[in-house]
Design a protein around this motif. Structure first.
Motif, PDB file in Angstrom:
ATOM      1  N   GLN A  18     -47.418 -90.072  52.615  1.00  0.00           N
ATOM      2  CA  GLN A  18     -46.459 -89.583  51.613  1.00  0.00           C
ATOM      3  C   GLN A  18     -45.164 -89.068  52.237  1.00  0.00           C
ATOM      4  O   GLN A  18     -44.178 -88.866  51.531  1.00  0.00           O
ATOM      5  CB  GLN A  18     -47.094 -88.458  50.781  1.00  0.00           C
ATOM      6  N   HIS A  19     -45.176 -88.818  53.534  1.00  0.00           N
ATOM      7  CA  HIS A  19     -44.033 -88.272  54.266  1.00  0.00           C
ATOM      8  C   HIS A  19     -43.592 -86.923  53.699  1.00  0.00           C
ATOM      9  O   HIS A  19     -42.418 -86.582  53.723  1.00  0.00           O
ATOM     10  CB  HIS A  19     -42.871 -89.261  54.295  1.00  0.00           C
ATOM     11  N   ASP A  20     -44.554 -86.149  53.224  1.00  0.00           N
ATOM     12  CA  ASP A  20     -44.315 -84.816  52.679  1.00  0.00           C
ATOM     13  C   ASP A  20     -44.650 -83.809  53.776  1.00  0.00           C
ATOM     14  O   ASP A  20     -45.768 -83.290  53.856  1.00  0.00           O
ATOM     15  CB  ASP A  20     -45.188 -84.601  51.442  1.00  0.00           C
ATOM     16  N   LEU A  21     -43.670 -83.547  54.640  1.00  0.00           N
ATOM     17  CA  LEU A  21     -43.940 -82.681  55.791  1.00  0.00           C
ATOM     18  C   LEU A  21     -44.138 -81.227  55.406  1.00  0.00           C
ATOM     19  O   LEU A  21     -44.851 -80.499  56.098  1.00  0.00           O
ATOM     20  CB  LEU A  21     -42.841 -82.828  56.835  1.00  0.00           C
ATOM     21  N   GLU A  22     -43.566 -80.785  54.301  1.00  0.00           N
ATOM     22  CA  GLU A  22     -43.805 -79.405  53.868  1.00  0.00           C
ATOM     23  C   GLU A  22     -45.287 -79.217  53.545  1.00  0.00           C
ATOM     24  O   GLU A  22     -45.914 -78.254  53.990  1.00  0.00           O
ATOM     25  CB  GLU A  22     -42.947 -79.077  52.651  1.00  0.00           C
ATOM     26  N   ALA A  23     -45.860 -80.146  52.800  1.00  0.00           N
ATOM     27  CA  ALA A  23     -47.292 -80.066  52.479  1.00  0.00           C
ATOM     28  C   ALA A  23     -48.129 -80.217  53.741  1.00  0.00           C
ATOM     29  O   ALA A  23     -49.127 -79.513  53.921  1.00  0.00           O
ATOM     30  CB  ALA A  23     -47.668 -81.133  51.456  1.00  0.00           C
ATOM     31  N   ALA A  24     -47.735 -81.123  54.619  1.00  0.00           N
ATOM     32  CA  ALA A  24     -48.490 -81.344  55.856  1.00  0.00           C
ATOM     33  C   ALA A  24     -48.473 -80.104  56.741  1.00  0.00           C
ATOM     34  O   ALA A  24     -49.511 -79.718  57.293  1.00  0.00           O
ATOM     35  CB  ALA A  24     -47.917 -82.537  56.616  1.00  0.00           C
ATOM     36  N   MET A  25     -47.333 -79.432  56.860  1.00  0.00           N
ATOM     37  CA  MET A  25     -47.248 -78.268  57.740  1.00  0.00           C
ATOM     38  C   MET A  25     -48.060 -77.099  57.213  1.00  0.00           C
ATOM     39  O   MET A  25     -48.496 -76.245  57.983  1.00  0.00           O
ATOM     40  CB  MET A  25     -45.793 -77.848  57.945  1.00  0.00           C
ATOM     41  N   SER A  26     -48.320 -77.060  55.904  1.00  0.00           N
ATOM     42  CA  SER A  26     -49.137 -75.980  55.349  1.00  0.00           C
ATOM     43  C   SER A  26     -50.591 -76.081  55.796  1.00  0.00           C
ATOM     44  O   SER A  26     -51.360 -75.142  55.623  1.00  0.00           O
ATOM     45  CB  SER A  26     -49.059 -75.989  53.817  1.00  0.00           C
ATOM     46  N   LEU A  27     -50.963 -77.207  56.407  1.00  0.00           N
ATOM     47  CA  LEU A  27     -52.324 -77.412  56.902  1.00  0.00           C
ATOM     48  C   LEU A  27     -52.507 -76.946  58.348  1.00  0.00           C
ATOM     49  O   LEU A  27     -53.627 -76.871  58.837  1.00  0.00           O
ATOM     50  CB  LEU A  27     -52.709 -78.892  56.776  1.00  0.00           C
ATOM     51  N   TYR A  28     -51.404 -76.656  59.027  1.00  0.00           N
ATOM     52  CA  TYR A  28     -51.461 -76.173  60.404  1.00  0.00           C
ATOM     53  C   TYR A  28     -51.436 -74.654  60.433  1.00  0.00           C
ATOM     54  O   TYR A  28     -50.664 -74.024  59.704  1.00  0.00           O
ATOM     55  CB  TYR A  28     -50.260 -76.676  61.207  1.00  0.00           C
ATOM     56  N   ALA A  29     -52.237 -74.052  61.302  1.00  0.00           N
ATOM     57  CA  ALA A  29     -52.146 -72.614  61.548  1.00  0.00           C
ATOM     58  C   ALA A  29     -50.768 -72.310  62.134  1.00  0.00           C
ATOM     59  O   ALA A  29     -50.145 -73.176  62.765  1.00  0.00           O
ATOM     60  CB  ALA A  29     -53.243 -72.183  62.526  1.00  0.00           C
ATOM     61  N   ALA A  30     -50.282 -71.099  61.920  1.00  0.00           N
ATOM     62  CA  ALA A  30     -48.945 -70.733  62.403  1.00  0.00           C
ATOM     63  C   ALA A  30     -48.811 -70.935  63.912  1.00  0.00           C
ATOM     64  O   ALA A  30     -47.742 -71.312  64.401  1.00  0.00           O
ATOM     65  CB  ALA A  30     -48.634 -69.288  62.038  1.00  0.00           C
ATOM     66  N   ASP A  31     -49.900 -70.728  64.660  1.00  0.00           N
ATOM     67  CA  ASP A  31     -49.855 -70.862  66.119  1.00  0.00           C
ATOM     68  C   ASP A  31     -50.561 -72.140  66.606  1.00  0.00           C
ATOM     69  O   ASP A  31     -51.015 -72.211  67.751  1.00  0.00           O
ATOM     70  CB  ASP A  31     -50.466 -69.641  66.793  1.00  0.00           C
ATOM     71  N   ALA A  32     -50.626 -73.144  65.747  1.00  0.00           N
ATOM     72  CA  ALA A  32     -51.294 -74.402  66.099  1.00  0.00           C
ATOM     73  C   ALA A  32     -50.659 -75.046  67.328  1.00  0.00           C
ATOM     74  O   ALA A  32     -49.474 -74.847  67.614  1.00  0.00           O
ATOM     75  CB  ALA A  32     -51.243 -75.370  64.925  1.00  0.00           C
ATOM     76  N   VAL A  33     -51.476 -75.832  68.030  1.00  0.00           N
ATOM     77  CA  VAL A  33     -51.018 -76.577  69.200  1.00  0.00           C
ATOM     78  C   VAL A  33     -51.305 -78.051  68.951  1.00  0.00           C
ATOM     79  O   VAL A  33     -52.407 -78.426  68.556  1.00  0.00           O
ATOM     80  CB  VAL A  33     -51.751 -76.121  70.478  1.00  0.00           C
ATOM     81  N   VAL A  34     -50.284 -78.878  69.179  1.00  0.00           N
ATOM     82  CA  VAL A  34     -50.429 -80.331  69.072  1.00  0.00           C
ATOM     83  C   VAL A  34     -50.166 -80.914  70.459  1.00  0.00           C
ATOM     84  O   VAL A  34     -49.197 -80.540  71.123  1.00  0.00           O
ATOM     85  CB  VAL A  34     -49.446 -80.930  68.039  1.00  0.00           C
ATOM     86  N   MET A  35     -51.049 -81.808  70.895  1.00  0.00           N
ATOM     87  CA  MET A  35     -50.878 -82.497  72.182  1.00  0.00           C
ATOM     88  C   MET A  35     -50.588 -83.965  71.898  1.00  0.00           C
ATOM     89  O   MET A  35     -51.314 -84.601  71.121  1.00  0.00           O
ATOM     90  CB  MET A  35     -52.152 -82.387  73.021  1.00  0.00           C
ATOM     91  N   THR A  36     -49.521 -84.498  72.522  1.00  0.00           N
ATOM     92  CA  THR A  36     -49.133 -85.887  72.308  1.00  0.00           C
ATOM     93  C   THR A  36     -48.833 -86.562  73.642  1.00  0.00           C
ATOM     94  O   THR A  36     -48.494 -85.884  74.613  1.00  0.00           O
ATOM     95  CB  THR A  36     -47.863 -85.988  71.431  1.00  0.00           C
ATOM     96  N   PRO A  37     -48.923 -87.898  73.690  1.00  0.00           N
ATOM     97  CA  PRO A  37     -48.605 -88.585  74.942  1.00  0.00           C
ATOM     98  C   PRO A  37     -47.114 -88.566  75.273  1.00  0.00           C
ATOM     99  O   PRO A  37     -46.743 -88.638  76.433  1.00  0.00           O
ATOM    100  CB  PRO A  37     -49.100 -90.010  74.717  1.00  0.00           C
TER     101      PRO A  37
END
Length: 141
Positions: A18-37
């Motif tokens: 859906q490309h709805d990043l506001e809704a997507a970001m509400s699923l991450y904890a405030a201090d979440a960590v994402v690891m990417t290549p």
């Protein structure tokens, strides 16, 4: 279905489809960590939002097709394909802008999300960065 599975499914739907990043970001904890290549370790919602914009903005028709889902012990794993056409500029993790190539990509990927109290605390994305660049026509085969 466990909580991790539900949360990762909602992230995939809101961000990649859906490309709805506001809704997507509400699923991450405030201090979440994402690891990417490509960007390495990304911390906090603001940086995670910026990272997602780099991909989503460049592929307005982008979507994710799951081929395998696993969940256990507070983790959910998705294997599948991100597919779309690069018709808009993309901002790279280094801050550079890649102009639209007009190329269609189908990139195999894997996501592993750890969920606690209904929020993603860690999210590891795996994909072949070289293959992505090759499909965009930015590197030689």
């Amino acid at each position: 279905m466990n909580q991790a599975r539900d949360v990762l499914d909602r992230l995939t739907e809101t961000a990649a489809n859906q490309h709805d990043l506001e809704a997507a970001m509400s699923l991450y904890a405030a201090d979440a960590v994402v690891m990417t290549p490509d960007a390495g370790e990304i911390r906090g919602r603001d940086e995670i939002t910026e990272y997602w914009h780099g991909l989503i903005d460049g592929f307005p028709d982008g979507h994710y097709e799951s081929i395998s889902k696993i969940d256990a012990d507070g983790k959910a794993v998705d294997e599948g394909y991100f597919e779309g056409t690069n018709t808009a500029p993309m901002k790279t993790p280094t801050g550079e802008t890649i102009q639209p190539t007009g190329k269609h990509v189908k990139l195999r990927s894997c996501d592993v999300a750890t969920v606690k109290d209904g929020m993603i605390t860690e999210h590891h994305l795996y994909f072949d960065e070289g293959e992505f660049m090759r499909q965009l026509g930015l590197t030689r085969p």
